[in-house]
Design a protein around this motif. Structure first.
Motif, short mmCIF file in Angstrom:
data_model
loop_
_atom_site.label_atom_id
_atom_site.label_comp_id
_atom_site.label_asym_id
_atom_site.label_seq_id
_atom_site.Cartn_x
_atom_site.Cartn_y
_atom_site.Cartn_z
N TRP A 16 60.38 52.27 27.35
CA TRP A 16 61.59 52.64 26.61
C TRP A 16 62.01 54.03 27.07
O TRP A 16 61.30 55.01 26.85
N TYR B 211 64.89 57.15 27.43
CA TYR B 211 66.02 57.78 26.73
C TYR B 211 66.70 58.80 27.64
O TYR B 211 66.03 59.59 28.32
N SER C 235 63.86 60.84 29.74
CA SER C 235 62.43 60.85 29.42
C SER C 235 62.00 59.45 29.01
O SER C 235 62.80 58.67 28.47
N CYS C 236 60.74 59.15 29.29
CA CYS C 236 60.16 57.88 28.84
C CYS C 236 59.55 58.13 27.46
O CYS C 236 58.56 58.84 27.33
N LYS C 237 60.17 57.56 26.43
CA LYS C 237 59.77 57.85 25.04
C LYS C 237 58.58 57.02 24.58
O LYS C 237 57.82 57.44 23.71
N HIS C 238 58.42 55.81 25.14
CA HIS C 238 57.39 54.93 24.60
C HIS C 238 57.03 53.86 25.64
O HIS C 238 57.89 53.42 26.41
N ILE D 293 61.43 55.85 17.18
CA ILE D 293 60.78 56.49 18.33
C ILE D 293 61.81 57.15 19.24
O ILE D 293 61.62 58.26 19.73
N LEU D 294 62.94 56.47 19.44
CA LEU D 294 63.97 56.99 20.33
C LEU D 294 64.75 58.15 19.73
O LEU D 294 65.03 59.15 20.40
N GLY E 107 64.16 59.61 16.36
CA GLY E 107 63.50 60.46 15.39
C GLY E 107 63.90 60.21 13.95
O GLY E 107 63.51 60.95 13.06
#
Length: 291
Positions: free
Chosen positions: A158, A160, A219-222, A280-281, A283
């Motif tokens: 995931w 962002y 950024s790779c969030k998850h 997660i993406l 907040g």
């Protein structure tokens, strides 16, 4: 400085012409549609903005079994006076083998004299040095094939970004996902969100390619990993790589610098068993208004 850049770009075009004459077959040298014309336009009008860095790939066969190898090339404007960015890849190599091969390639190219065109030299080095890795990979594959149970892992990333607008960037994202057999989606606008799922090495290759050479606001969030003894296709949440666009909140100026309707996006995530990803993406916990 402008004269030096002009001289370097002329040399880069000469090298491309040489490579195209050496590898005339379809698919051997892959250039973006505007790669060479962009440089030519600048050379015709050097007072304008610098063109995008010249980027292309060369596909070639190695060994008696004709293993497919691709050398990806990105040329800084001052190449050949600075080192080019090169990356060799092959589906026949494991990720660690590929990393070791490219470490050696980088070391070899850095040892060459500055000012010399070296893409053909780099390709020859790969041809000569990849064979031991291919042999190790073949032995490893034969050993693995004897196992009764083979487990595969679905990898889901995931990603962002502050925003995703540019058509050439979106094309790169979709082309790369298709090439690597990844499913998921790309949400265009502000913010921008990308989800890719598939084999781990393919997802990581996608992540490397879209950031290359320099995408700052991403950024790779998850990351999710799901293991199975069957096909990973049974674990996919998406059946294709979708172009996701929702009704925007307004239209501010020529850039269309707008926020996407995150309520619709939350609904989409819930429909694909991924509602938990919203927090997660962004907040915050996602809530869908009653209608």
């Amino acid at each position: 400085m402008a004269a030096a850049v002009r001289e370097c770009l002329e040399l880069q075009l000469l090298e491309v012409e040489m490579l195209l004459s050496m590898f005339p077959g379809k698919g051997e040298v892959n250039l973006g549609e505007d790669a060479v014309p962009g440089v030519q336009r600048y050379l015709g009008n050097p007072d304008g903005a610098l063109p995008p860095q010249l980027e292309y790939s060369i596909a070639f066969d190695v060994g008696e079994e004709k293993v497919k190898v691709e050398l990806q090339v990105l040329l800084p404007h001052m190449y050949p006076h600075v080192t080019p960015q090169l990356f060799a890849r092959s589906d026949a190599l494991h990720r660690q083998q590929q990393l070791q091969l490219n470490t050696g390639l980088t070391s070899h190219i850095s040892s060459l004299s500055s000012g010399e065109l070296c893409i053909y030299e780099a390709m020859q080095w790969v041809k000569e040095n990849i064979l031991p890795y291919l042999e190790d990979s073949k032995i490893s594959s034969e050993s693995t094939s004897k196992e009764v149970v083979v487990k595969e892992t679905l990898h889901r990333m995931w990603i962002y970004s502050h925003h995703i607008y540019r058509q050439e960037l979106r094309k790169k994202i979709f082309d790369c996902a298709k090439k690597l057999n990844l499913t998921g989606f790309c949400l265009t606008g502000k913010p921008g969100v990308i989800c890719v799922e598939g084999l781990k090495e393919n997802c990581e290759e996608f992540w490397r390619v879209i950031r290359y050479p320099n995408w700052k606001h991403i950024s790779c969030k998850h990351v999710e990993n799901v293991e199975t003894e069957g096909s990973i296709n049974n674990l996919r949440l998406f059946h294709a790589f979708e172009d996701l666009q929702f009704q925007a909140h307004g239209d501010y100026g020529l850039r269309n610098d707008y926020h996407m309707d995150l309520g619709q996006f939350l609904e989409f995530l819930k429909q694909h068993q991924s509602g938990h990803i919203f927090q997660i993406l962004f907040g915050v916990e996602g809530k869908v208004s009653d209608k």
